[in-house]
Design a protein around this motif. Sequence first.
Motif, PDB file in Angstrom:
ATOM      1  N   PHE A   1      -0.923   6.573 -11.379  1.00 49.13           N
ATOM      2  CA  PHE A   1      -0.112   5.505 -10.823  1.00 49.13           C
ATOM      3  C   PHE A   1       1.065   5.169 -11.738  1.00 49.13           C
ATOM      4  CE2 PHE A   1       0.845   0.944 -10.720  1.00 49.13           C
ATOM      5  CZ  PHE A   1       1.353   0.843  -9.436  1.00 49.13           C
ATOM      6  N   LYS A   2       0.793   5.000 -13.025  1.00 49.50           N
ATOM      7  CA  LYS A   2       1.843   4.622 -13.967  1.00 49.50           C
ATOM      8  C   LYS A   2       2.884   5.733 -14.114  1.00 49.50           C
ATOM      9  CE  LYS A   2       2.586   2.505 -18.422  1.00 49.50           C
ATOM     10  NZ  LYS A   2       1.977   1.970 -19.622  1.00 49.50           N
TER      11      LYS A   2
ATOM     12  N   TYR B   1       2.078   1.921  -3.464  1.00 54.79           N
ATOM     13  CA  TYR B   1       0.991   2.439  -4.296  1.00 54.79           C
ATOM     14  C   TYR B   1       0.755   3.922  -4.005  1.00 54.79           C
ATOM     15  CZ  TYR B   1      -3.630   3.258  -6.204  1.00 54.79           C
ATOM     16  OH  TYR B   1      -4.678   3.794  -6.884  1.00 54.79           O
TER      17      TYR B   1
ATOM     18  N   VAL C   1       0.839  -1.204   0.000  1.00 53.19           N
ATOM     19  CA  VAL C   1       0.000   0.000   0.000  1.00 53.19           C
ATOM     20  C   VAL C   1       0.871   1.250   0.000  1.00 53.19           C
ATOM     21  CG1 VAL C   1      -1.707   1.293   1.342  1.00 53.19           C
ATOM     22  CG2 VAL C   1      -1.941  -1.157   1.098  1.00 53.19           C
TER      23      VAL C   1
ATOM     24  N   LEU D   1       4.944   5.746 -10.985  1.00 48.89           N
ATOM     25  CA  LEU D   1       5.833   4.597 -10.963  1.00 48.89           C
ATOM     26  C   LEU D   1       7.074   4.854 -11.819  1.00 48.89           C
ATOM     27  CD1 LEU D   1       5.923   1.834  -9.666  1.00 48.89           C
ATOM     28  CD2 LEU D   1       4.837   0.908 -11.699  1.00 48.89           C
TER      29      LEU D   1
ATOM     30  N   SER E   1       3.469   6.035  -5.417  1.00 46.28           N
ATOM     31  CA  SER E   1       3.353   6.151  -6.875  1.00 46.28           C
ATOM     32  C   SER E   1       2.291   7.163  -7.271  1.00 46.28           C
ATOM     33  CB  SER E   1       3.023   4.791  -7.490  1.00 46.28           C
ATOM     34  OG  SER E   1       4.076   3.905  -7.287  1.00 46.28           O
ATOM     35  N   VAL E   2       1.152   7.116  -6.632  1.00 49.52           N
ATOM     36  CA  VAL E   2       0.080   8.059  -6.953  1.00 49.52           C
ATOM     37  C   VAL E   2       0.490   9.474  -6.563  1.00 49.52           C
ATOM     38  CG1 VAL E   2      -2.305   8.709  -6.420  1.00 49.52           C
ATOM     39  CG2 VAL E   2      -1.736   6.326  -6.846  1.00 49.52           C
TER      40      VAL E   2
END
Length: 73
Positions: A36-37, A5, A2, A40, A8-9
Amino acid sequence: MVFAYVLSVEAGEADSEQIGTKTYRNGTSSPAQSLFKKGLEVLNATLLVFDQFMGYLLGIFKSAKPRRFRFVQ
């Protein structure tokens, strides 16, 4: 998991102005890449050097406002 994640966001939101838009035939549009991508990708570039990544994390935590919790009993 988590934590990764959320990082990343968070990084994606900070770089969101660099995300282009994708326009479809029917006239609707959406971001060309998810937050997100994009985040990342930013984190992957930062993770190559451990000291740089730790500096990134410290920058996030130092800029966060301290919260005061008031407990009522």
